[in-house]
Design a protein around this motif. Sequence first.
Motif, PDB file in Angstrom:
ATOM      1  N   ALA A   1      -9.773   9.868 -10.083  1.00 52.79           N
ATOM      2  CA  ALA A   1      -8.913   8.724  -9.366  1.00 52.79           C
ATOM      3  C   ALA A   1      -9.725   8.389  -8.334  1.00 52.79           C
ATOM      4  CB  ALA A   1      -7.684   9.289  -9.176  1.00 52.79           C
ATOM      5  N   THR A   2     -10.457   7.267  -8.395  1.00 53.87           N
ATOM      6  CA  THR A   2     -11.074   6.749  -7.299  1.00 53.87           C
ATOM      7  C   THR A   2     -11.659   5.310  -7.441  1.00 53.87           C
ATOM      8  OG1 THR A   2     -13.471   7.479  -6.223  1.00 53.87           O
ATOM      9  CG2 THR A   2     -13.100   7.573  -8.786  1.00 53.87           C
ATOM     10  N   GLY A   3     -12.553   4.911  -6.656  1.00 56.74           N
ATOM     11  CA  GLY A   3     -13.094   3.678  -6.717  1.00 56.74           C
ATOM     12  C   GLY A   3     -11.887   2.324  -6.489  1.00 56.74           C
ATOM     13  N   PHE A   4     -11.165   2.641  -5.503  1.00 57.40           N
ATOM     14  CA  PHE A   4     -10.041   1.731  -5.425  1.00 57.40           C
ATOM     15  C   PHE A   4     -10.402   0.499  -4.794  1.00 57.40           C
ATOM     16  CE2 PHE A   4      -7.956   5.859  -6.466  1.00 57.40           C
ATOM     17  CZ  PHE A   4      -6.896   5.293  -7.279  1.00 57.40           C
ATOM     18  N   SER A   5     -11.498   0.293  -4.154  1.00 54.56           N
ATOM     19  CA  SER A   5     -11.751  -1.015  -3.651  1.00 54.56           C
ATOM     20  C   SER A   5     -10.923  -1.559  -2.521  1.00 54.56           C
ATOM     21  CB  SER A   5     -11.960  -2.122  -4.670  1.00 54.56           C
ATOM     22  OG  SER A   5     -12.862  -1.595  -5.841  1.00 54.56           O
ATOM     23  N   GLY A   6     -10.515  -0.516  -1.676  1.00 52.72           N
ATOM     24  CA  GLY A   6      -9.710  -0.940  -0.613  1.00 52.72           C
ATOM     25  C   GLY A   6      -8.244  -0.961  -0.813  1.00 52.72           C
ATOM     26  N   HIS A   7      -7.717  -0.420  -2.082  1.00 48.17           N
ATOM     27  CA  HIS A   7      -6.458  -0.492  -2.353  1.00 48.17           C
ATOM     28  C   HIS A   7      -5.966   0.955  -2.505  1.00 48.17           C
ATOM     29  CE1 HIS A   7      -7.932  -4.641  -4.422  1.00 48.17           C
ATOM     30  NE2 HIS A   7      -7.509  -4.387  -3.246  1.00 48.17           N
ATOM     31  N   GLY A   8      -6.759   1.931  -2.122  1.00 53.18           N
ATOM     32  CA  GLY A   8      -6.267   3.471  -2.688  1.00 53.18           C
ATOM     33  C   GLY A   8      -5.207   4.147  -1.699  1.00 53.18           C
ATOM     34  N   PHE A   9      -5.286   3.645  -0.497  1.00 51.40           N
ATOM     35  CA  PHE A   9      -4.214   4.015   0.310  1.00 51.40           C
ATOM     36  C   PHE A   9      -2.705   3.643  -0.275  1.00 51.40           C
ATOM     37  CE2 PHE A   9      -0.918   3.441   3.906  1.00 51.40           C
ATOM     38  CZ  PHE A   9      -0.736   4.736   3.963  1.00 51.40           C
ATOM     39  N   LEU A  10      -2.579   2.338  -0.424  1.00 52.39           N
ATOM     40  CA  LEU A  10      -1.444   1.991  -0.866  1.00 52.39           C
ATOM     41  C   LEU A  10      -0.957   2.343  -2.199  1.00 52.39           C
ATOM     42  CD1 LEU A  10      -1.598  -0.927  -3.109  1.00 52.39           C
ATOM     43  CD2 LEU A  10      -2.866  -1.660  -0.780  1.00 52.39           C
ATOM     44  N   GLN A  11      -1.872   2.626  -3.261  1.00 51.36           N
ATOM     45  CA  GLN A  11      -1.695   3.200  -4.471  1.00 51.36           C
ATOM     46  C   GLN A  11      -1.532   4.722  -4.671  1.00 51.36           C
ATOM     47  OE1 GLN A  11      -4.419   1.250  -7.249  1.00 51.36           O
ATOM     48  NE2 GLN A  11      -3.371  -1.010  -6.909  1.00 51.36           N
ATOM     49  N   GLY A  12      -1.659   5.229  -3.623  1.00 51.17           N
ATOM     50  CA  GLY A  12      -1.650   6.804  -3.690  1.00 51.17           C
ATOM     51  C   GLY A  12      -0.466   7.455  -4.373  1.00 51.17           C
ATOM     52  N   PRO A  13       0.696   7.074  -3.815  1.00 55.43           N
ATOM     53  CA  PRO A  13       1.798   7.636  -4.515  1.00 55.43           C
ATOM     54  C   PRO A  13       1.801   7.704  -6.089  1.00 55.43           C
ATOM     55  CG  PRO A  13       2.389   6.624  -2.406  1.00 55.43           C
ATOM     56  CD  PRO A  13       1.093   6.066  -2.843  1.00 55.43           C
ATOM     57  N   ALA A  14       1.626   6.513  -6.456  1.00 56.45           N
ATOM     58  CA  ALA A  14       1.777   6.289  -7.929  1.00 56.45           C
ATOM     59  C   ALA A  14       0.637   6.860  -8.570  1.00 56.45           C
ATOM     60  CB  ALA A  14       1.709   4.566  -8.172  1.00 56.45           C
ATOM     61  N   VAL A  15      -0.368   6.771  -8.062  1.00 53.18           N
ATOM     62  CA  VAL A  15      -1.845   7.361  -8.548  1.00 53.18           C
ATOM     63  C   VAL A  15      -1.516   9.110  -8.803  1.00 53.18           C
ATOM     64  CG1 VAL A  15      -4.247   7.789  -8.930  1.00 53.18           C
ATOM     65  CG2 VAL A  15      -3.088   5.508  -8.301  1.00 53.18           C
ATOM     66  N   GLY A  16      -0.772   9.712  -7.884  1.00 51.96           N
ATOM     67  CA  GLY A  16      -0.504  11.086  -7.855  1.00 51.96           C
ATOM     68  C   GLY A  16       0.333  11.204  -9.073  1.00 51.96           C
ATOM     69  N   GLU A  17       1.326  10.342  -9.239  1.00 54.59           N
ATOM     70  CA  GLU A  17       2.215  10.537 -10.715  1.00 54.59           C
ATOM     71  C   GLU A  17       1.540  10.510 -11.946  1.00 54.59           C
ATOM     72  OE1 GLU A  17       5.873   8.614 -11.125  1.00 54.59           O
ATOM     73  OE2 GLU A  17       5.832   8.045  -9.018  1.00 54.59           O
ATOM     74  N   VAL A  18       0.513   9.475 -11.775  1.00 50.72           N
ATOM     75  CA  VAL A  18      -0.162   9.541 -13.106  1.00 50.72           C
ATOM     76  C   VAL A  18      -1.128  10.412 -13.518  1.00 50.72           C
ATOM     77  CG1 VAL A  18      -1.998   7.853 -14.080  1.00 50.72           C
ATOM     78  CG2 VAL A  18      -0.016   6.869 -12.953  1.00 50.72           C
ATOM     79  N   VAL A  19      -1.859  10.921 -12.270  1.00 54.33           N
ATOM     80  CA  VAL A  19      -2.901  12.137 -12.656  1.00 54.33           C
ATOM     81  C   VAL A  19      -2.121  13.326 -13.052  1.00 54.33           C
ATOM     82  CG1 VAL A  19      -4.539  13.589 -11.391  1.00 54.33           C
ATOM     83  CG2 VAL A  19      -4.552  11.104 -11.114  1.00 54.33           C
ATOM     84  N   ARG A  20      -0.935  13.621 -12.268  1.00 55.09           N
ATOM     85  CA  ARG A  20      -0.003  14.691 -12.917  1.00 55.09           C
ATOM     86  C   ARG A  20       0.164  14.340 -14.243  1.00 55.09           C
ATOM     87  NH1 ARG A  20       5.798  13.398 -10.939  1.00 55.09           N
ATOM     88  NH2 ARG A  20       5.518  11.946 -12.914  1.00 55.09           N
ATOM     89  N   ASP A  21       0.645  13.438 -14.749  1.00 53.18           N
ATOM     90  CA  ASP A  21       0.965  13.198 -16.158  1.00 53.18           C
ATOM     91  C   ASP A  21      -0.139  13.307 -17.072  1.00 53.18           C
ATOM     92  OD1 ASP A  21       3.607  12.947 -15.394  1.00 53.18           O
ATOM     93  OD2 ASP A  21       3.530  10.810 -15.533  1.00 53.18           O
ATOM     94  N   LEU A  22      -1.383  12.784 -16.741  1.00 51.19           N
ATOM     95  CA  LEU A  22      -2.550  12.933 -17.488  1.00 51.19           C
ATOM     96  C   LEU A  22      -3.044  14.438 -17.695  1.00 51.19           C
ATOM     97  CD1 LEU A  22      -4.804  10.072 -16.147  1.00 51.19           C
ATOM     98  CD2 LEU A  22      -3.500  10.019 -18.113  1.00 51.19           C
TER      99      LEU A  22
END
Length: 385
Positions: free
Chosen positions: A334-355
């Motif tokens: 979960a990387t390469g967010f091009s400046g959007h990583g902080f704001l997408q952090g909560p949702a991506v935590g969910e996604v990686v958990r499910d993966l």
Amino acid sequence: MAPILPAAADVVIVGGGVMGTSIAFHLAEAGVERVLLLERDGLGSGSTSKAAGGVRANFSDELNIALGARSLEAFARFGERPGQEIDLHRVGYLFLLETPDQLELFRASTRLQNAAGQPTRMLGVDEAVALAPIISPDGLVGACFSPSDGHCTPESVVLGYASAARRLGATLVTGCEVTGIDADGNQIRAVRTGRGTVRTGTVVCAAGAWSRQLGELVGVDLPVTPLRRQIVVTEAIAGLPSGLPMTIDFSSTFYFHREGPGLLVGMSDPEELPGFHLNRTDTWLPRLTERMEHRAPALLDVGLTGGWAGLYENTPDHNALIGEADGVSRFLYATGFSGHGFLQGPAVGEVVRDLYLERTPFVDISPLHAGRFTTDTHRAERNVV
């Protein structure tokens, strides 16, 4: 006393910023018993601590809209889950537009956001100036406003996730650099660090701008390029509206939002070269000053109290890399967010958990697989700051 490096873990997360700590929290909350996060410096010491703190769902890509909207919901409830005050200000994002092409781009993205339940709307120039009185209307043809967006404190988000992950049984070890990943055939067996080796079958790369090097340890291509971005903070400014939006001059990426009694101000530098450049420089300030003179001339009379430099983790299409590697089991990223990583952090935590748990995430993230750059399936995010 620093945590002892365990001999084994079910999953090892590399990177202790918002992405890594969010993943650790979501995995531990889901009952994964041996979650280990490794950070070579301090938690949040990489790009997260240098972020402007903006949170939004104002994007041109439906997948980014979904990740941003889900994260906004989590930020709004952060005081209850995981339990931390993050100084969230939902003052909105205001994009200032100068050309007919920009108007059409934001009209199209507004339709997508509205279809996803977001209250984004287009504004006239007078309405934009009413929201952000310090801007000059010269050259503007309109604006786009997303009132549910805003900004919060990145370090507090990391603290909240890290503290909750520890309470739930995760182990977070700082000052611990990963030096190698051992595999037996295509199966990961262990992670080597400067403080010892940990047996594991799963590694999650959340290493931000440093992700390419981590992927190379297992032969996975993560096309992430580091690029320095700089921010300054102004002295106190009398008369700033309490609800001043995060305001972005889209043509130049010049932006500002309230920071205490003053403003946090940033802008991209088209002459910046890729690399791990973390020192502050003055070379971009003349261009910043030129844009201030055009868009917010009152700021020219305001002194600066400080600033910092940090790294964007850019991909070729300004979309994240989220998924699981095909050639080695199990290497997630979960990387390469091009400046959007902080704001997408909560949702991506969910996604990686499910993966990791082999469950279906709330949104289809297959378009963000790192292998997309070997095909013609990638798509560019256009609402980029």
